[in-house]
Design a protein around this motif. Structure first.
Motif, PDB file in Angstrom:
ATOM      1  N   UNK A 208       0.806  -1.217   0.000  1.00 47.29           N
ATOM      2  CA  UNK A 208       0.000   0.000   0.000  1.00 47.29           C
ATOM      3  C   UNK A 208       0.846   1.277   0.000  1.00 47.29           C
ATOM      4  N   UNK A 209       2.180   1.148  -0.038  1.00 40.50           N
ATOM      5  CA  UNK A 209       3.049   2.313  -0.083  1.00 40.50           C
ATOM      6  C   UNK A 209       3.456   2.859   1.267  1.00 40.50           C
ATOM      7  N   UNK A 210       2.894   2.334   2.332  1.00 39.28           N
ATOM      8  CA  UNK A 210       3.258   2.803   3.673  1.00 39.28           C
ATOM      9  C   UNK A 210       4.431   1.979   4.192  1.00 39.28           C
ATOM     10  N   UNK A 211       5.582   2.174   3.563  1.00 36.80           N
ATOM     11  CA  UNK A 211       6.751   1.349   3.863  1.00 36.80           C
ATOM     12  C   UNK A 211       7.230   1.588   5.297  1.00 36.80           C
ATOM     13  N   UNK A 212       7.617   0.504   5.958  1.00 46.43           N
ATOM     14  CA  UNK A 212       8.057   0.581   7.346  1.00 46.43           C
ATOM     15  C   UNK A 212       9.540   0.944   7.409  1.00 46.43           C
ATOM     16  N   UNK A 213       9.864   1.931   8.222  1.00 47.69           N
ATOM     17  CA  UNK A 213      11.243   2.361   8.389  1.00 47.69           C
ATOM     18  C   UNK A 213      11.998   1.352   9.248  1.00 47.69           C
ATOM     19  N   UNK A 214      13.120   0.839   8.757  1.00 45.75           N
ATOM     20  CA  UNK A 214      13.927  -0.115   9.507  1.00 45.75           C
ATOM     21  C   UNK A 214      15.102   0.582  10.178  1.00 45.75           C
ATOM     22  N   UNK A 215      15.748   1.513   9.485  1.00 45.66           N
ATOM     23  CA  UNK A 215      16.875   2.209  10.079  1.00 45.66           C
ATOM     24  C   UNK A 215      17.637   3.007   9.035  1.00 45.66           C
ATOM     25  N   UNK A 216      18.734   3.622   9.454  1.00 45.36           N
ATOM     26  CA  UNK A 216      19.520   4.447   8.537  1.00 45.36           C
ATOM     27  C   UNK A 216      20.969   4.510   9.014  1.00 45.36           C
ATOM     28  N   UNK A 217      21.841   4.947   8.127  1.00 44.45           N
ATOM     29  CA  UNK A 217      23.232   5.239   8.474  1.00 44.45           C
ATOM     30  C   UNK A 217      23.757   6.258   7.475  1.00 44.45           C
ATOM     31  N   UNK A 218      24.896   6.865   7.788  1.00 40.39           N
ATOM     32  CA  UNK A 218      25.487   7.863   6.906  1.00 40.39           C
ATOM     33  C   UNK A 218      26.913   7.438   6.549  1.00 40.39           C
ATOM     34  N   UNK A 219      27.367   7.901   5.408  1.00 40.55           N
ATOM     35  CA  UNK A 219      28.718   7.611   4.952  1.00 40.55           C
ATOM     36  C   UNK A 219      29.119   8.726   4.000  1.00 40.55           C
ATOM     37  N   UNK A 220      30.165   8.515   3.231  1.00 39.74           N
ATOM     38  CA  UNK A 220      30.604   9.462   2.212  1.00 39.74           C
ATOM     39  C   UNK A 220      31.168   8.670   1.045  1.00 39.74           C
ATOM     40  N   UNK A 221      31.315   9.331  -0.085  1.00 46.02           N
ATOM     41  CA  UNK A 221      31.884   8.638  -1.239  1.00 46.02           C
ATOM     42  C   UNK A 221      33.333   8.228  -0.973  1.00 46.02           C
ATOM     43  N   UNK A 222      34.042   9.040  -0.217  1.00 44.60           N
ATOM     44  CA  UNK A 222      35.429   8.687   0.086  1.00 44.60           C
ATOM     45  C   UNK A 222      35.496   7.368   0.854  1.00 44.60           C
ATOM     46  N   UNK A 223      34.565   7.184   1.811  1.00 46.29           N
ATOM     47  CA  UNK A 223      34.526   5.929   2.552  1.00 46.29           C
ATOM     48  C   UNK A 223      34.105   4.775   1.646  1.00 46.29           C
ATOM     49  N   UNK A 224      33.071   5.012   0.832  1.00 50.35           N
ATOM     50  CA  UNK A 224      32.579   3.939  -0.032  1.00 50.35           C
ATOM     51  C   UNK A 224      33.643   3.502  -1.027  1.00 50.35           C
ATOM     52  N   UNK A 225      34.445   4.459  -1.510  1.00 51.18           N
ATOM     53  CA  UNK A 225      35.433   4.131  -2.535  1.00 51.18           C
ATOM     54  C   UNK A 225      36.545   3.230  -2.015  1.00 51.18           C
TER      55      UNK A 225
END
Length: 466
Positions: A208-225
């Protein structure tokens, strides 16, 4: 483009430079930026870079003004003028190693020193990155089942807000999902800023589009690379009603930077030779020797031919296209590219043969520019342009669009501003050359040579900011 180095300047005291760009009024200059001030040196090496857009088809005039700073006043009239340098952005980009060295002028009878300006392309704006994520022990959100997790990527903005830039697919009924690898441009992910915050949210998909929030985190492209490592295992933080943080994790499985190979600045860095041929629609007085030495040679041949020119048809394009194509067919390794400029005032007489020549030339490192002069109808030229329907001959279509048609009459400024008219004409005449060049290199799988190492200036004195 980023730039900014200066050396061998003959003055005393603190030094500073200002960069000015012309506005569309041609005669009025807009200040683009100022360098930092360097204390007590005749050989400053400015650190501050200026980032600007480079357009191959435009003449981007620059002026560098240099001053001896006497106070903290932002008013340049309060400081000693040391000279100035005029150049174009194209001159800098096209110089050996993209390093332009010019004498400073502006003070009659005085040697004012030398300025060195370097440029480099901001590759991060063209690169893409291929990433894949997996997760472990996510929350169970579905009553009859586990969870249907997906990821949402947000790019941070200058004002602290976030903009969605990517969503993964939904992995059904699992707490340990492995999402498919996806490719995204670095510009879309972080606007080319390696350290800009990237927020990644985890949701459980609901029909129905009311997606349940599970969690979040932050990063940067420098870390991902950094790729798969301990740096790219992220805790998914969920704040429940009792303020207790439940810790799950998401792991980056792969991260491969996909470099965009060719661009026009890279073409110039790579020292690709551009060959230019001009064909003018009249009978040349010496067809056995059609070669000219530079633009001056073209103009000399034009004036000489006016004495014996025969102003009648036919107007055949195919012979001159085939002439240039013979040269282009002998050099297909990307070291040379051929541009043919045809200036005509008549209706084409060999349309079928010209189409066949264009189809054959589309496989070669070659572009064709047609400028129509006069009041004639140029419908056939529009057909050759191929912007709407690709040119074809005998059932074969051109491999690439290599023709650009421009009617000269559309660029005559009735107000008499010929400078602006010429600038507009030059821009549109060259507008399609960059994409045509890049399309040939990509289709042929030709990779550019590594760019030359950046210029390393000599050691300099301590810098002082004001």
């Amino acid at each position: 483009m980023g730039m900014g180095t200066c050396c061998c300047l003959c003055w005393n005291g603190w030094t500073s430079g200002s960069l000015f760009l012309p506005s569309w009024s041609i005669t009025f200059l807009l200040q683009f930026g100022r360098t930092e001030v360097i204390d007590n040196t005749l050989n400053p090496d400015f650190v501050r870079k200026f980032i600007m857009d480079y357009f191959f088809e435009e003449r981007e005039n620059l002026r560098f003004d240099l001053y001896d700073v006497d106070s903290k006043s932002p008013n340049l009239s309060k400081h000693d003028f040391l000279g100035q340098v005029f150049c174009t952005l194209g001159e800098i980009v096209g110089s050996q190693g993209s390093r332009l060295e010019k004498a400073i002028a502006g003070i009659p009878g005085k040697k004012c020193g030398t300025i060195i300006v370097t440029a480099e392309e901001l590759n991060c704006c063209r690169d893409s990155v291929l990433m894949q994520f997996c997760a472990n022990k996510l929350d169970k959100k579905d009553f009859f089942g586990k969870s249907d997790p997906f990821l949402v990527f947000h790019r941070s903005n200058e004002d602290g807000s976030f903009t969605i830039c990517h969503k993964t697919e939904v992995v059904k009924n699992t707490l340990n999902p492995v999402w498919q690898a996806f490719k995204i441009s670095v510009r879309a992910l972080c606007n080319g800023d390696y350290d800009r915050t990237i927020k990644i949210e985890v949701y459980d998909w609901d029909r129905d589009g009311s997606h349940d929030f599970i969690g979040e985190f932050t990063t940067s492209y420098r870390e991902l690379s950094r790729g798969q490592s301990q740096f790219n295992v992220y805790e998914v933080n969920i704040l429940n009603f009792s303020l207790f943080i439940l810790r799950k994790w998401i792991k980056l499985r792969t991260c491969n930077v996909c470099l965009s190979n060719w661009s026009i600045p890279i073409c110039l860095f790579d020292r690709t030779q551009i060959n230019f041929t001009v064909a003018i629609d009249f009978t040349n007085g010496n067809p056995q020797n059609p070669y000219c030495n530079g633009i001056d040679g073209v103009m000399e041949a034009y004036y000489r031919s006016l004495k014996s020119v025969q102003l009648y048809g036919p107007t055949n394009f195919a012979p001159v296209i085939n002439h240039v194509a013979r040269y282009a067919s002998s050099v297909k390794d990307g070291s040379q590219y051929f541009i043919l400029l045809i200036i005509t005032d008549g209706v084409i007489s060999d349309m079928a043969q010209t189409k066949e020549s264009i189809v054959n030339a589309s496989k070669l490192p070659m572009s064709i520019i047609i400028v129509g002069v006069g009041p004639a109808e140029f419908d056939a030229m529009e057909e050759l342009d191929g912007d709407v329907v690709r040119v074809s001959s005998r059932g074969k279509y051109a491999e690439r669009d290599i023709v650009q048609f421009v009617p000269f009459r559309d660029y005559i400024d009735r107000s008499g501003n010929h400078i602006l008219s010429m600038a507009r004409l030059a821009k549109d005449v060259l507008a399609e050359i960059p994409d045509q060049f890049l399309s040939y290199m990509r289709v042929r799988g030709i990779k550019p040579s590594p760019a030359p190492p950046p210029y390393t200036p000599p050691l300099h004195v301590l810098q002082t900011q004001i």
